[in-house]
Scaffold this motif. Structure first.
Motif, mmCIF file in Angstrom:
data_model
loop_
_atom_site.group_PDB
_atom_site.id
_atom_site.type_symbol
_atom_site.label_atom_id
_atom_site.label_comp_id
_atom_site.label_asym_id
_atom_site.label_seq_id
_atom_site.Cartn_x
_atom_site.Cartn_y
_atom_site.Cartn_z
ATOM 1 N N MET A 1 0.840 -1.191 0.000
ATOM 2 C CA MET A 1 0.000 0.000 0.000
ATOM 3 C C MET A 1 0.875 1.241 0.000
ATOM 4 N N ASP A 2 0.449 2.235 -0.764
ATOM 5 C CA ASP A 2 1.262 3.437 -0.932
ATOM 6 C C ASP A 2 1.487 4.158 0.392
ATOM 7 N N ILE A 3 0.502 4.145 1.271
ATOM 8 C CA ILE A 3 0.641 4.880 2.530
ATOM 9 C C ILE A 3 1.758 4.293 3.387
ATOM 10 N N TYR A 4 1.922 2.970 3.352
ATOM 11 C CA TYR A 4 2.986 2.349 4.132
ATOM 12 C C TYR A 4 4.351 2.579 3.482
ATOM 13 N N ARG A 5 4.386 2.716 2.164
ATOM 14 C CA ARG A 5 5.627 3.074 1.498
ATOM 15 C C ARG A 5 6.046 4.490 1.894
ATOM 16 N N GLN A 6 5.073 5.390 2.008
ATOM 17 C CA GLN A 6 5.367 6.753 2.462
ATOM 18 C C GLN A 6 5.895 6.752 3.892
ATOM 19 N N ILE A 7 5.290 5.932 4.738
ATOM 20 C CA ILE A 7 5.738 5.823 6.126
ATOM 21 C C ILE A 7 7.179 5.339 6.168
ATOM 22 N N ASN A 8 7.469 4.292 5.406
ATOM 23 C CA ASN A 8 8.825 3.737 5.370
ATOM 24 C C ASN A 8 9.844 4.773 4.911
ATOM 25 N N ASN A 9 9.507 5.493 3.850
ATOM 26 C CA ASN A 9 10.430 6.499 3.304
ATOM 27 C C ASN A 9 10.715 7.593 4.327
ATOM 28 N N ALA A 10 9.668 8.048 5.015
ATOM 29 C CA ALA A 10 9.837 9.108 6.016
ATOM 30 C C ALA A 10 10.667 8.609 7.200
ATOM 31 N N LEU A 11 10.426 7.384 7.635
ATOM 32 C CA LEU A 11 11.192 6.826 8.750
ATOM 33 C C LEU A 11 12.663 6.689 8.381
ATOM 34 N N ASN A 12 12.928 6.296 7.150
ATOM 35 C CA ASN A 12 14.318 6.152 6.712
ATOM 36 C C ASN A 12 15.045 7.495 6.672
ATOM 37 N N LYS A 13 14.282 8.588 6.607
ATOM 38 C CA LYS A 13 14.870 9.922 6.626
ATOM 39 C C LYS A 13 14.966 10.493 8.040
ATOM 40 N N GLY A 14 14.607 9.659 9.036
ATOM 41 C CA GLY A 14 14.725 10.088 10.424
ATOM 42 C C GLY A 14 13.582 10.952 10.914
ATOM 43 N N LYS A 15 12.420 10.859 10.285
ATOM 44 C CA LYS A 15 11.274 11.696 10.668
ATOM 45 C C LYS A 15 10.285 10.901 11.515
ATOM 46 N N LYS A 16 9.671 11.593 12.475
ATOM 47 C CA LYS A 16 8.515 11.046 13.169
ATOM 48 C C LYS A 16 7.296 11.201 12.266
ATOM 49 N N VAL A 17 6.471 10.172 12.202
ATOM 50 C CA VAL A 17 5.271 10.252 11.366
ATOM 51 C C VAL A 17 4.090 9.693 12.147
ATOM 52 N N PHE A 18 2.897 9.963 11.637
ATOM 53 C CA PHE A 18 1.707 9.382 12.255
ATOM 54 C C PHE A 18 0.678 9.066 11.187
ATOM 55 N N MET A 19 -0.116 8.052 11.467
ATOM 56 C CA MET A 19 -1.184 7.636 10.568
ATOM 57 C C MET A 19 -2.516 7.756 11.296
ATOM 58 N N VAL A 20 -3.468 8.393 10.641
ATOM 59 C CA VAL A 20 -4.810 8.566 11.207
ATOM 60 C C VAL A 20 -5.756 7.627 10.464
ATOM 61 N N THR A 21 -6.346 6.694 11.178
ATOM 62 C CA THR A 21 -7.301 5.748 10.602
ATOM 63 C C THR A 21 -8.697 6.096 11.107
ATOM 64 N N THR A 22 -9.593 6.439 10.194
ATOM 65 C CA THR A 22 -10.972 6.745 10.545
ATOM 66 C C THR A 22 -11.833 5.520 10.239
ATOM 67 N N LEU A 23 -12.496 5.017 11.270
ATOM 68 C CA LEU A 23 -13.335 3.823 11.140
ATOM 69 C C LEU A 23 -14.790 4.257 11.001
ATOM 70 N N THR A 24 -15.321 4.136 9.804
ATOM 71 C CA THR A 24 -16.709 4.542 9.555
ATOM 72 C C THR A 24 -17.636 3.367 9.792
ATOM 73 N N THR A 25 -18.767 3.644 10.425
ATOM 74 C CA THR A 25 -19.693 2.572 10.768
ATOM 75 C C THR A 25 -20.568 2.161 9.591
ATOM 76 N N GLY A 26 -20.909 3.100 8.691
ATOM 77 C CA GLY A 26 -21.741 2.765 7.542
ATOM 78 C C GLY A 26 -23.176 2.482 7.942
ATOM 79 N N SER A 27 -24.011 2.309 6.936
ATOM 80 C CA SER A 27 -25.412 1.967 7.194
ATOM 81 C C SER A 27 -25.550 0.461 7.308
ATOM 82 N N SER A 28 -26.768 0.012 7.536
ATOM 83 C CA SER A 28 -27.001 -1.424 7.686
ATOM 84 C C SER A 28 -26.693 -2.177 6.398
ATOM 85 N N GLU A 29 -26.807 -1.492 5.244
ATOM 86 C CA GLU A 29 -26.526 -2.139 3.968
ATOM 87 C C GLU A 29 -25.061 -2.034 3.565
ATOM 88 N N ASP A 30 -24.375 -1.008 4.082
ATOM 89 C CA ASP A 30 -22.994 -0.766 3.683
ATOM 90 C C ASP A 30 -22.021 -1.451 4.636
#
Length: 359
Positions: A1-30
């Protein structure tokens, strides 16, 4: 996944990073879905981000980056989303200048403690992978030229254990120009003080020279190379884990989140195979691993990483394989308390909440 590649690249450059995961509940059909966003510590100060991120989430991000602890903001109503904020810090690097008798246990024990170890010596008989099999990198270079091949950042820990006064001076002179979390140099008080005074008189920054720990290590009466290595690494750990290591027990401990680099590396490869990612997002009581620990589960039952093993992990793997087929995510509670723990043969006695997501 591209987001984890970005995380890896930033970590290799010595940067602190963070990932925000939003968990959506959706409707009964979704299906319930998770949406991920990646940021560096520097980007948090950008004006656009200040406007778009909810103040409550922004404050949780700051806490995560300051303490290294995963944060969860739980939706207070059925239609409100849950937000998971994961901080990722660069892997700590331990650079050992000198490949002598103390360097061997330093490398071995440092690697076991989770440091990426580099050993530098100018003698081929001392600087080779056969002598230091646990090292991530062994450089056979002169102490004058080796710095061209080394990376320093605020997660770098430096130990100077060369074979002579001249080489100590060379290393310390270059280290004083760079960024690091810890530096220590072995030697008698008289010898070390002489090296410091010489470098300051030559123009090295007094502030940086005085930050170097000399004599090196904790006072534990160490005699053997292994004992000396433990005393040095004990001091290194204090600089990694304590807010102000010079105050010792009076300092506030930094409980960095668990970090499974192998899992992040695998995800950064963006392989097109069906799998689920499991993340511990909350714990209570005594548990085998802390919040932030990750595990990958493939449809065929293969796994990478661990959230603690045992029957608890087996139940999560079973759920993960269902999630791979159904999509979306699920939060599963693993109870290791009371009769549950006794029945399943668990000895920890705590509770873990794990997030299981299809990828």
């Amino acid at each position: 996944m591209d987001i984890y590649r970005q995380i890896n690249n930033a970590l290799n450059k010595g940067k602190k990073v963070f990932m925000v995961t939003t968990l959506t509940t959706g409707s009964s059909e979704d299906k319930c879905i998770s949406v991920k966003q990646f940021y560096t510590e520097d980007s948090l100060e950008q004006a656009d981000l200040q406007k778009t991120i909810d103040p409550k989430i922004r404050e949780a991000i700051r806490i995560a980056l300051d303490t290294g602890e995963l944060q969860v903001i739980t939706g207070q109503a059925p239609d409100q989303n849950t937000v998971v904020i994961e901080p990722f810090f660069p892997e700590p690097g331990l650079i050992i200048f000198g490949g002598g008798h103390i360097a061997k246990p330093l490398c071995e024990f440092g690697s076991r403690l989770g440091f990426s170890v580099t050993v530098v010596d100018d003698r081929l008989s001392f600087a080779n992978k056969q002598r230091f099999p646990e090292a991530d990198q062994v450089l056979c270079e002169s102490f004058e030229t080796c710095f061209e091949h080394l990376k320093f950042n605020r997660f770098t820990y430096v130990v100077i254990v060369t074979r002579g006064h001249r080489y100590d001076s060379v290393c310390l002179r270059e280290i004083a120009k760079r960024q690091w979390a810890y530096a220590g140099m072995i030697g008698s008080r008289r010898r070390v003080q002489g090296v410091k005074e010489q470098l300051i008189s030559e123009g090295s920054a007094r502030e940086m020279i005085e930050k170097v720990n000399t004599p090196i290590g904790l006072e534990i009466g160490a005699v053997t190379p292994e004992e000396i290595a433990i005393s040095i690494l004990g001091q290194v750990i204090s600089y990694r884990r304590l807010e102000n290591p010079r105050l010792g027990r009076e300092s506030a401990k930094i409980n960095w989140t668990e970090f499974d680099r192998d899992v992040i590396d695998e995800l950064s490869m963006d392989r097109q195979d069906q799998k689920a990612i499991v993340t511990i997002i909350a714990t209570k009581g005594s548990v085998p691993r802390k919040a932030g620990a990750k595990m990958l589960v493939w449809r065929d039952g293969r796994i990478l990483g661990s959230i603690g093993g045992g029957c608890s992990e087996g139940a999560v793997i079973h759920t993960a394989r269902d999630i791979i087929l159904d999509g979306g995510y699920r939060i599963q509670r693993v109870d290791m308390t009371g009769s549950v723990a006794e029945d399943e043969g668990m000895v920890c006695g705590g509770i873990m909440d794990v997030l299981i997501e299809a990828l």
